[in-house]
Scaffold this motif. Structure first.
Motif, PDB file in Angstrom:
ATOM      1  N   GLY A   8      97.869  -0.460   4.356  1.00 40.71           N
ATOM      2  CA  GLY A   8      97.072  -0.742   5.969  1.00 40.71           C
ATOM      3  C   GLY A   8      96.852   0.125   6.522  1.00 40.71           C
ATOM      4  O   GLY A   8      97.368   1.245   6.598  1.00 40.71           O
ATOM      5  N   LYS A  10      95.976  -0.060  10.119  1.00 37.12           N
ATOM      6  CA  LYS A  10      96.427  -0.337  11.810  1.00 37.12           C
ATOM      7  C   LYS A  10      96.342   1.145  12.796  1.00 37.12           C
ATOM      8  O   LYS A  10      95.728   1.060  13.615  1.00 37.12           O
ATOM      9  CB  LYS A  10      97.489  -1.175  11.767  1.00 37.12           C
ATOM     10  CG  LYS A  10      97.875  -1.511  13.355  1.00 37.12           C
ATOM     11  CD  LYS A  10      99.108  -2.779  13.727  1.00 37.12           C
ATOM     12  CE  LYS A  10      99.453  -2.362  15.119  1.00 37.12           C
ATOM     13  NZ  LYS A  10     100.746  -3.968  15.365  1.00 37.12           N
ATOM     14  N   ASN A  11      97.030   1.990  11.605  1.00 39.28           N
ATOM     15  CA  ASN A  11      96.305   2.680  12.298  1.00 39.28           C
ATOM     16  C   ASN A  11      96.053   4.560  12.172  1.00 39.28           C
ATOM     17  O   ASN A  11      96.724   5.573  12.266  1.00 39.28           O
ATOM     18  CB  ASN A  11      98.381   3.347  12.529  1.00 39.28           C
ATOM     19  CG  ASN A  11      99.608   2.456  13.025  1.00 39.28           C
ATOM     20  OD1 ASN A  11      99.380   2.428  14.199  1.00 39.28           O
ATOM     21  ND2 ASN A  11     100.750   2.296  13.028  1.00 39.28           N
ATOM     22  N   ARG A  39      86.846  -1.623  14.432  1.00 39.73           N
ATOM     23  CA  ARG A  39      88.208  -1.972  12.940  1.00 39.73           C
ATOM     24  C   ARG A  39      87.461  -2.577  11.688  1.00 39.73           C
ATOM     25  O   ARG A  39      87.357  -1.905  10.618  1.00 39.73           O
ATOM     26  CB  ARG A  39      88.627  -3.276  14.222  1.00 39.73           C
ATOM     27  CG  ARG A  39      89.399  -2.712  14.755  1.00 39.73           C
ATOM     28  CD  ARG A  39      90.098  -1.930  14.021  1.00 39.73           C
ATOM     29  NE  ARG A  39      91.785  -2.417  13.769  1.00 39.73           N
ATOM     30  CZ  ARG A  39      91.958  -0.994  12.597  1.00 39.73           C
ATOM     31  NH1 ARG A  39      92.329   0.236  13.492  1.00 39.73           N
ATOM     32  NH2 ARG A  39      93.206  -1.692  12.244  1.00 39.73           N
ATOM     33  N   ARG A  43      87.653  -1.023   7.771  1.00 41.66           N
ATOM     34  CA  ARG A  43      87.877  -1.829   6.738  1.00 41.66           C
ATOM     35  C   ARG A  43      87.140  -1.296   6.128  1.00 41.66           C
ATOM     36  O   ARG A  43      87.600  -1.051   4.292  1.00 41.66           O
ATOM     37  CB  ARG A  43      87.408  -3.505   7.382  1.00 41.66           C
ATOM     38  CG  ARG A  43      88.796  -3.263   7.754  1.00 41.66           C
ATOM     39  CD  ARG A  43      89.252  -5.727   8.393  1.00 41.66           C
ATOM     40  NE  ARG A  43      88.285  -5.518   9.305  1.00 41.66           N
ATOM     41  CZ  ARG A  43      88.557  -5.608  10.234  1.00 41.66           C
ATOM     42  NH1 ARG A  43      89.806  -5.410  10.950  1.00 41.66           N
ATOM     43  NH2 ARG A  43      87.914  -6.079  11.670  1.00 41.66           N
ATOM     44  N   GLY A  92      91.417  -7.772   9.057  1.00 48.45           N
ATOM     45  CA  GLY A  92      92.924  -7.397   9.625  1.00 48.45           C
ATOM     46  C   GLY A  92      93.529  -5.865   9.341  1.00 48.45           C
ATOM     47  O   GLY A  92      92.383  -5.793  10.055  1.00 48.45           O
ATOM     48  N   ASP A  93      94.553  -5.703   9.677  1.00 47.29           N
ATOM     49  CA  ASP A  93      95.062  -4.647   9.607  1.00 47.29           C
ATOM     50  C   ASP A  93      95.308  -4.400   7.685  1.00 47.29           C
ATOM     51  O   ASP A  93      95.633  -3.541   7.736  1.00 47.29           O
ATOM     52  CB  ASP A  93      96.285  -4.522  10.379  1.00 47.29           C
ATOM     53  CG  ASP A  93      96.298  -4.750  12.239  1.00 47.29           C
ATOM     54  OD1 ASP A  93      94.848  -4.465  11.848  1.00 47.29           O
ATOM     55  OD2 ASP A  93      97.497  -4.865  12.221  1.00 47.29           O
ATOM     56  N   TRP A  94      94.338  -4.970   7.404  1.00 49.57           N
ATOM     57  CA  TRP A  94      95.080  -4.042   5.613  1.00 49.57           C
ATOM     58  C   TRP A  94      93.819  -4.973   4.694  1.00 49.57           C
ATOM     59  O   TRP A  94      92.722  -5.589   5.309  1.00 49.57           O
ATOM     60  CB  TRP A  94      95.315  -5.986   5.250  1.00 49.57           C
ATOM     61  CG  TRP A  94      96.887  -5.889   5.506  1.00 49.57           C
ATOM     62  CD1 TRP A  94      98.035  -6.620   6.481  1.00 49.57           C
ATOM     63  CD2 TRP A  94      98.043  -5.127   4.787  1.00 49.57           C
ATOM     64  NE1 TRP A  94      98.916  -6.403   6.883  1.00 49.57           N
ATOM     65  CE2 TRP A  94      99.359  -5.432   5.508  1.00 49.57           C
ATOM     66  CE3 TRP A  94      98.369  -4.218   4.030  1.00 49.57           C
ATOM     67  CZ2 TRP A  94     101.117  -4.616   5.461  1.00 49.57           C
ATOM     68  CZ3 TRP A  94      99.707  -3.842   3.231  1.00 49.57           C
ATOM     69  CH2 TRP A  94     100.871  -3.932   4.218  1.00 49.57           C
ATOM     70  N   GLN A 110      93.397 -12.564   7.567  1.00 52.77           N
ATOM     71  CA  GLN A 110      94.166 -13.025   8.403  1.00 52.77           C
ATOM     72  C   GLN A 110      94.146 -14.432   8.873  1.00 52.77           C
ATOM     73  O   GLN A 110      93.062 -14.799   9.355  1.00 52.77           O
ATOM     74  CB  GLN A 110      93.832 -12.155   9.659  1.00 52.77           C
ATOM     75  CG  GLN A 110      94.746 -12.617  10.574  1.00 52.77           C
ATOM     76  CD  GLN A 110      94.592 -11.446  12.308  1.00 52.77           C
ATOM     77  OE1 GLN A 110      93.464 -10.264  12.020  1.00 52.77           O
ATOM     78  NE2 GLN A 110      95.144 -10.714  13.156  1.00 52.77           N
TER      79      GLN A 110
END
Length: 233
Positions: A8, A10-11, A39, A43, A92-94, A110
């Motif tokens: 993950g 995201k953070n 972002r 990734r 996305g966040d992965w 996503q």
């Protein structure tokens, strides 16, 4: 054993981003520096970070620092490590990386709203018919089931979009079984797997090897603490 590594992102902090930017391959550094969207840059960077960390878990330490090469269709490989097969996907966040004893492909997506016109352009008649039998509200999940399975297959065989997406079908049956049909007779014996995820995501793995898939979700601290990320490429 097939291993699926999931991270993950995201953070991810600016400090973590900078830390790994100094430790990935020069090629990756240049690629990330050309990406303007934060972002997308995260990734791209952590796709390589995750593979470099994963290969240290399952393969010889020397493989960690070896440069990637690419097949004729752009699939990344360790050219002098023929027993280490890997593939990467992110959305996305992965970030996801699959690794195993034979060619494989992974795709994570996503789930965003889609128009059925996309399926009309890229899906086989059988796949399209399956979606058309559902209501508008029911279609989103099955659409992404099919899409990720097809993408994972394309990435597994390493031919890129020279293999048209509508030239084969991958059907998900009500009992959960997954069936390939198309010109590639060997693919009938590949392993197709949908991996459940929380939230609006779908993930599929296609592998020429048959066997269980072990899911590994490293914490960011584990990546930061690994000795391999103190190596200067």
């Amino acid at each position: 054993m097939i291993k699926l590594y999931m991270l993950g992102i995201k953070n991810v902090s600016a400090a973590q981003f900078d830390h790994f930017m100094k430790r990935v391959s020069p090629e990756r550094t240049r690629q990330v520096q050309r990406i303007r969207n934060w972002r997308d840059a995260v990734r791209s960077l952590f796709g390589e970070v995750l593979v470099r960390w994963a290969v240290r878990q399952v393969g010889p330490a020397a493989a960690f620092s070896k440069p990637w090469s690419r097949s004729a269709f752009g699939k990344p490989v360790f050219a002098d490590e023929p027993d280490i097969h890997f593939n990467i996907s992110h959305s996305g966040d992965w970030v996801a990386a699959a690794m195993g004893p034979a060619e494989l492909g992974v795709d994570v997506e996503q789930m965003l709203p889609v128009d059925l016109g996309i399926a009309e352009s890229f899906f086989s008649p059988a796949e399209l018919g399956q979606l058309q039998s559902l209501t508008q509200e029911e279609r989103l999940g099955p659409f992404y089931d099919i899409w990720t399975l097809k993408e994972s297959y394309i990435k597994c065989i390493g031919k890129g979009l020279s293999q048209p997406l509508d030239s084969f079908a991958i059907m998900v049956h009500p009992d959960g079984t997954i069936e390939y049909s198309g010109p590639d007779e060997e693919a009938c014996h590949y392993q197709f797997t949908l991996i459940p995820m929380e939230g609006p995501y779908k993930l599929a793995v296609c592998s020429k090897a048959i066997g269980p898939i072990e899911i590994v979700e490293p914490e960011m601290d584990q990546l930061l603490e690994m000795e391999c990320f103190q190596v200067n490429f």
